[in-house]
Design a protein around this motif. Structure first.
Motif, mmCIF file in Angstrom:
data_model
loop_
_atom_site.group_PDB
_atom_site.id
_atom_site.type_symbol
_atom_site.label_atom_id
_atom_site.label_comp_id
_atom_site.label_asym_id
_atom_site.label_seq_id
_atom_site.Cartn_x
_atom_site.Cartn_y
_atom_site.Cartn_z
ATOM 1 N N PHE A 12 0.773 -1.244 0.000
ATOM 2 C CA PHE A 12 0.000 0.000 0.000
ATOM 3 C C PHE A 12 0.805 1.295 0.000
ATOM 4 O O PHE A 12 0.250 2.363 -0.206
ATOM 5 N N ASP A 13 2.099 1.206 0.275
ATOM 6 C CA ASP A 13 2.859 2.438 0.504
ATOM 7 C C ASP A 13 3.111 3.189 -0.808
ATOM 8 O O ASP A 13 3.786 2.697 -1.704
ATOM 9 N N GLU A 14 2.567 4.410 -0.889
ATOM 10 C CA GLU A 14 2.748 5.188 -2.122
ATOM 11 C C GLU A 14 4.163 5.704 -2.270
ATOM 12 O O GLU A 14 4.592 6.043 -3.368
ATOM 13 N N SER A 15 4.883 5.790 -1.141
ATOM 14 C CA SER A 15 6.252 6.303 -1.235
ATOM 15 C C SER A 15 7.191 5.231 -1.781
ATOM 16 O O SER A 15 8.322 5.515 -2.151
ATOM 17 N N TYR A 62 -9.676 -2.172 -0.561
ATOM 18 C CA TYR A 62 -8.751 -3.099 0.087
ATOM 19 C C TYR A 62 -7.832 -2.376 1.058
ATOM 20 O O TYR A 62 -7.402 -2.933 2.050
ATOM 21 N N GLU A 63 -7.539 -1.127 0.745
ATOM 22 C CA GLU A 63 -6.686 -0.360 1.651
ATOM 23 C C GLU A 63 -7.342 -0.216 3.010
ATOM 24 O O GLU A 63 -6.683 -0.162 4.033
ATOM 25 N N LYS A 64 -8.683 -0.124 2.975
ATOM 26 C CA LYS A 64 -9.401 0.128 4.217
ATOM 27 C C LYS A 64 -9.677 -1.155 4.985
ATOM 28 O O LYS A 64 -10.158 -1.115 6.099
ATOM 29 N N ALA A 65 -9.375 -2.302 4.361
ATOM 30 C CA ALA A 65 -9.844 -3.569 4.923
ATOM 31 C C ALA A 65 -9.104 -4.011 6.185
ATOM 32 O O ALA A 65 -9.521 -4.951 6.847
ATOM 33 N N HIS A 104 -5.823 -5.388 8.677
ATOM 34 C CA HIS A 104 -4.699 -6.312 8.574
ATOM 35 C C HIS A 104 -4.981 -7.716 9.087
ATOM 36 O O HIS A 104 -4.134 -8.343 9.686
ATOM 37 N N SER A 105 -6.170 -8.202 8.869
ATOM 38 C CA SER A 105 -6.381 -9.605 9.226
ATOM 39 C C SER A 105 -5.738 -10.480 8.165
ATOM 40 O O SER A 105 -5.532 -10.035 7.030
ATOM 41 N N LEU A 106 -5.425 -11.702 8.534
ATOM 42 C CA LEU A 106 -4.828 -12.627 7.593
ATOM 43 C C LEU A 106 -5.743 -12.807 6.389
ATOM 44 O O LEU A 106 -5.340 -12.850 5.246
ATOM 45 N N ARG A 107 -7.040 -12.893 6.717
ATOM 46 C CA ARG A 107 -8.025 -13.090 5.682
ATOM 47 C C ARG A 107 -8.081 -11.900 4.728
ATOM 48 O O ARG A 107 -8.152 -12.060 3.506
ATOM 49 N N ALA A 108 -8.014 -10.697 5.303
ATOM 50 C CA ALA A 108 -8.042 -9.499 4.467
ATOM 51 C C ALA A 108 -6.827 -9.491 3.539
ATOM 52 O O ALA A 108 -6.929 -9.161 2.362
ATOM 53 N N PHE A 165 -6.970 -9.668 -0.511
ATOM 54 C CA PHE A 165 -6.351 -8.617 -1.314
ATOM 55 C C PHE A 165 -5.399 -9.223 -2.345
ATOM 56 O O PHE A 165 -5.423 -8.875 -3.527
ATOM 57 N N LEU A 166 -4.566 -10.161 -1.893
ATOM 58 C CA LEU A 166 -3.575 -10.734 -2.807
ATOM 59 C C LEU A 166 -4.263 -11.515 -3.931
ATOM 60 O O LEU A 166 -3.851 -11.434 -5.085
ATOM 61 N N ARG A 167 -5.325 -12.228 -3.568
ATOM 62 C CA ARG A 167 -6.078 -12.944 -4.611
ATOM 63 C C ARG A 167 -6.643 -11.964 -5.637
ATOM 64 O O ARG A 167 -6.629 -12.211 -6.840
#
Lengths: 270, 473, 315
Positions: free
Chosen positions: C78-81, C122-125, C127-131, C135-137
């Motif tokens: 997610f990091d824009e930098s 997805y950014e807002k979802a 940091h659960s493992l499921r999230a 996201f990766l899927r």
């Protein structure tokens, strides 16, 4: 006066550039007090040089050079025969309407300070007297300083800072004259200064203003004088951007080093 | 507020006008829920296609949708005929004006337009004086803003000869209506606008410089994908089937313009440019422009490339010049102008200024060089404080302003807040002029003020758009 | 003939989408291996490896953050930098796509544009493992849609070829990098002592390039490090192998050369690399040294990108 000019501009790039395009206003037109004996521009790289004329009637050369280039030298050599006409300009093609020279440009945009200055200096004097008064007052107020300003400095900025180079003096003059509804324009060229100095690092710039019945008259506020036979007149425009000697763009990422040598000498014949 | 506005469906409150009878019946039959559903579909469609624009000075809102109002606006063929003839006449006069101003300047010599209005104006480009525009048509693409006040009367509100935008919305709106309401489209005899890209291409080809082959190379020049109208630039290049280029894709050698391709340089003959004059060429205009092509203007002067529109056409957009348009049309065409101008007070004239200052609460005051609805005062919709502040601005620089009576712009039915309500509209038809004359596709971009009572239709200020139909009588 | 900048945008659009996918796979593999108890606690940190595989380890260290799951995931996703984060990649890809919109099919444009618009969700979802997994899927799905729509609908002309070149150069780069980060567990001498830890490392490498199943199909035996190297470097039937990438690169460069009627340094360079991969045996790779081999490959691959840019005026 018989004047000889040699003006060389050498660009050195720290990494070779891919291409260069430039527009040169480096060739004088003759007028009644300026006879062009000979004049040539040389570029030391393979380049196409194309001559044309802009709307102001200036002679313009456009040139393209393909890289890679590490250096580029443009050399201007010429000879003119001049006469002192007390600044009165005659015999130039004037195709643009006078009204256009009242236009405020970015570089000559007046602010209240310039407006007040112009009004107070000119009072209700006749145009020619007003212009002389302006020239004198600017020369008195502003200090010549080659470090203080850049090519992008506006008249208002230079006027406020009270210093600048000939270009800034001219811009202030033009800006002030236009607030008085006097058509005015920028002129670029060369000057042979009295006192034996022959080498310069920069060309010269001054102004012209239009006086009813007389036409265009030159004013050089940096030297507080109307142009004499020591001046070579090259190009004119609304401000420096229209009349300046070189505008260019290069492709490639490079830092350039610029060496300018200008020699104005008095010819021995005549 | 003044008198009630003319509604294009209901007139001044009488019966439904004939032009709208079919649409009205359809509206009566269509439940609001269905319209709402279609509205959402349209929004999703526009977003998915990336039909967005950027708003200046708004952070975090890089791309926004222009609201699309579902309900088409209807003009009859006979109404359109009036507009078509009037627009043709006006745009021909504008082209003649531009050619004249940069040529012999006869209109100034005749004293029709005061020369200081021209020369002091930044949109007037001294660099263009004496330049012969390839093809002889400086304004091949014009957008003329029209407003309507009653069943008969149309006024020209503004001329856009610089780089009129919005034509992609005209085409997309029609496409959307086809997709959302195929049945309605099928039974209404709407004149098509879809041929606009073909017409534009033919116009651009007809203006190619003599050096070009019979199949000239054309490109659309955009300031880049961060520009507010980038979508339209990309859309037009696509529909025209020509390259979309940025300044860095082009270069000039020996006064000839080339584009950089994977196989080396390719000569370009006609540039439909959507980059402003100031930024076109850093060697002639703003030296700090990164969007332009160094040497382009020199090539243009040499007659080796056509720019559409020509440099310096923006002078015709000036609102002070606008006030002289009736005389300008008469001067060049020898005819009475068919389209009316809104009566305009030039604040540079003492008497007019006095009148304007005395009547600010009733007037619309605009900056002469302004556009997009910025820097203007809508008297009837302003508070005392706003008027007082504007008065100061006006007094300090009267030359910079004109004033007009507040027109009761016509309204059209719009779908807002789950129901049908009248909203004020204007119209921007796109007028194409090539070497073989002037063509206008039937319709244009209708802009609609989405807020009740508001007269500001500009998309930068929350205005929306509508599909615009010209139907057989 | 197309605009050089169009070719450049298509080339990079494909690269960025492929890079986003590769980072997603790396993160998924790292997540999986670090969830195995006996592996954690070792001195090797899977999250640092993931950063290294994405060539972002140094940049991350400079941020001063702890290389743990949340920080690394944030940084790489997610990091824009971070110019190589999934977000930056998709944003860049969309920017490239938008610039050449007319050169794309509507479906490809929509796939990229929709991805860009949906990203916020997805950014807002959290940091659960499921999230994370979801996201990766989703990222893999985006990549599949972009590639798939292009493969199915794009006209086979230079536009397609340049985008495929970007795709395969990026893919080769990623595969080589993933192996290089863990080259030490692939060395033959390592297998002698190979415990369960190594098994997880090996399967993690294969997962990162989605080749675990393929391995079993090709070799029909348990994981052997030299076979993993063989599969990912030399097997042309394995779509993410270096050999397969170069088979494609050489082919698409040939298409361009045929269309333009002109061969150049790019064609020669690609052919050289391709035939070298064909003529190499696994033993040769290990004889030369796996790390040395990969380092050289990465440099050549990188250089090919520059040669293509030079030859076709991209950049």
């Amino acid at each position: 006066m018989h004047l000889k000019l040699r003006h060389s501009t050498r660009y050195t790039y720290d990494t070779p550039v891919r291409g260069i395009i430039q527009i040169l206003r480096l060739t004088p037109r003759p007028h009644d007090a300026q006879h062009v004996i000979k004049w040539r521009i040389d570029v030391d790289q393979d380049a196409t040089l194309k001559s044309s004329e802009d709307s102001f009637g200036n002679i313009v050369h456009t040139f393209w050079a393909e890289g890679p280039l590490e250096t580029l030298t443009i050399t201007v050599e010429g000879e003119v025969q001049t006469e002192d006409s007390n600044g009165v300009l005659r015999g130039t093609p004037e195709r643009l309407p006078l009204g256009l020279f009242l236009r405020e440009t970015r570089l000559t945009m007046p602010d209240d300070k310039i407006r007040d200055f112009a009004a107070k200096t000119a009072k209700s004097a006749p145009v020619l007297d007003a212009l002389h008064a302006l020239m004198g007052a600017i020369h008195k107020r502003m200090k010549f300083d080659t470090e203080a300003t850049s090519v992008a400095t506006t008249a208002a900025e230079a006027f406020k800072a009270k210093h600048g180079v000939c270009q800034d003096f001219a811009h202030v003059f033009i800006s002030a004259a236009r607030t008085l509804q006097i058509p005015a324009r920028y002129v670029s060229g060369y000057l042979r200064e009295s006192g034996g100095k022959e080498e310069y690092e920069a060309g010269h710039g001054w102004a012209e203003a239009w006086v009813p019945d007389l036409g265009w008259i030159g004013f050089d506020p940096a030297n507080d004088t109307c142009p004499t036979d020591a001046y070579i007149r090259i190009a004119c425009g609304l401000d420096y951007l229209d009349a300046g000697p070189v505008r260019g763009v290069r492709t490639g990422i490079a830092t350039e080093k610029l060496d300018v040598e200008i020699q104005v000498t008095q010819g021995s014949n005549q | 507020m003044g008198k009630a506005a003319f509604d294009e469906m209901n007139g001044f409150g009488g019966e439904v006008r004939a032009a709208y009878s079919q649409l009205k019946a359809w509206l009566d039959d269509t439940p609001a829920e269905l319209l709402e559903q279609r509205r959402l579909e349209a929004e999703a469609l526009f977003r998915r296609f990336g039909i967005t624009f950027a708003v200046y000075g708004q952070k975090d809102a890089e791309e926004r949708l222009i609201p699309f109002d579902l309900i088409p606006r209807v003009l009859t063929a006979s109404e359109w005929k009036i507009l078509e003839d009037g627009l043709t006449q006006r745009v021909q006069a504008i082209n003649a004006l531009i050619n004249d101003l940069y040529g012999k300047a006869e209109i100034l010599k005749a004293g029709i337009v005061p020369e200081e209005l021209i020369f002091a104006n930044e949109a007037f480009r001294p660099e263009m004086i004496g330049v012969k525009v390839p093809g002889g048509v400086p304004v091949p693409i014009a957008g003329i803003d029209i407003v309507r006040v009653d069943a008969e009367k149309f006024y020209v509100l503004e001329d856009n000869a610089r780089t009129p935008s919005g034509v992609s919305y005209m085409l997309d709106n029609r496409e959307a209506t086809h997709l959302l309401f195929p049945d309605l489209m099928a039974r209404s005899k709407v004149r098509p606008v879809e041929r606009y890209p073909d017409e534009l291409l033919a116009v651009l080809e007809s203006l190619a410089p003599p050096s070009a082959s019979s199949d000239p190379t054309i490109a659309v020049l955009t300031p880049g994908s961060y520009n507010s109208a980038f979508y339209e630039h990309s859309f037009l290049a696509d529909k025209l089937g020509v390259e979309l280029v940025e300044g860095r894709d082009l270069f000039v050698r020996d006064d000839i313009v080339y584009m950089r391709t994977t196989q080396g340089p390719k000569r370009v003959d006609v540039i439909y440019r959507r980059v402003d004059d100031d930024f076109l060429d850093p060697l002639t205009f703003r030296p700090d422009s990164m969007l332009g092509v160094p040497g382009l203007f020199s090539s243009y002067r040499a007659g080796n490339v056509t720019l559409a529109n020509a440099v310096g056409t923006g002078i015709a957009d000036d609102k002070a010049i606008y006030s002289y348009m009736p005389e300008i049309v008469k001067f060049y065409t020898g005819e009475e102008p068919m389209l009316h101008n809104v009566p305009t007070y030039r604040c540079r004239e003492d008497e007019a200024l006095k009148y304007v200052l005395d009547h600010l609460p009733e007037l619309v005051v605009k900056e002469v060089h302004g556009s997009g609805g910025y820097g203007m005062l809508v008297g009837p919709a302003s508070t005392k404080k706003e008027i007082a502040e504007f008065e100061k601005k006006l007094k300090s620089d009267p030359d910079n302003f004109i004033a007009q009576p507040t027109l009761a712009l016509s309204t059209c039915p719009a779908f807002v807040d789950g129901g049908i309500a009248p909203r004020h509209v204007d119209l921007r038809p796109f007028v194409l002029t090539g070497s073989k004359g002037t063509r206008i596709v039937p319709g244009g971009l209708t802009r609609v003020a989405m807020k009740a009572g508001s007269l500001v239709v500009n998309s930068s200020q929350g205005g929306g758009t509508k599909d615009t139909w010209v139907v057989e009588d | 003939m197309i605009l050089a900048s169009t070719a450049n945008d298509l080339f990079w659009m494909a690269r960025y989408v492929e890079r986003a996918e590769s980072i997603a796979r790396t993160l998924a593999a790292a997540g999986r291996i670090s969830a195995i108890p006996q592996v954690t606690g070792e001195e090797t940190n899977e999250w640092s490896s993931a950063l290294a595989a994405a060539a972002q380890l140094n940049a991350f260290v400079e941020t001063g953050k702890e290389p743990n799951e949340i920080e690394v995931f944030n940084y790489l996703a997610f990091d824009e930098s971070n110019p190589s984060s999934i977000k930056s990649c998709l944003t860049q890809a969309r920017h490239n796509a938008r610039s050449v919109r007319p050169a794309l099919t509507t479906e490809t444009w929509e796939a990229i544009n929709t991805a860009y618009l949906d990203f916020k969700k997805y950014e807002k979802a959290g940091h659960s493992l499921r999230a994370h997994q979801e996201f990766l899927r989703w990222v893999l799905d985006v990549s599949l849609r972009v590639s798939g729509t292009a493969f199915r609908n794009m006209l086979r002309d230079e536009r397609y070829w340049f985008s495929r070149l970007g795709f395969y150069i990026e893919r080769a780069d990623n595969t080589a990098r993933i192996m290089d980060v863990k080259y030490h567990v692939l060395l033959p001498e390592h297998s002698e002592v190979g415990g369960s830890l190594d098994y997880y490392q090996w399967s993690s490498i294969l997962r990162s390039v989605s080749a675990l199943t393929a391995y079993h199909w090709v070799y029909r035996q348990s994981l052997k490090p030299w076979l993993i190297a063989d599969l990912l470097i030399l097997r042309e039937e394995m779509p993410r192998s270096l050999a397969s990438c170069y088979q494609n690169i050489a082919m698409f460069l040939d298409e361009i050369a045929r269309a333009y009627g002109k061969q150049g340094p790019a064609q020669r360079a690609a052919r050289t690399t391709h035939s070298r991969l064909r003529n190499t045996r696994t033993e040769d790779v290990f004889h030369k040294g796996l790390h040395e081999f990969l380092t050289e490959f990465l440099a050549d691959n990188n250089k090919l990108g520059a040669v293509i840019a030079e030859q076709y005026n991209l950049a």
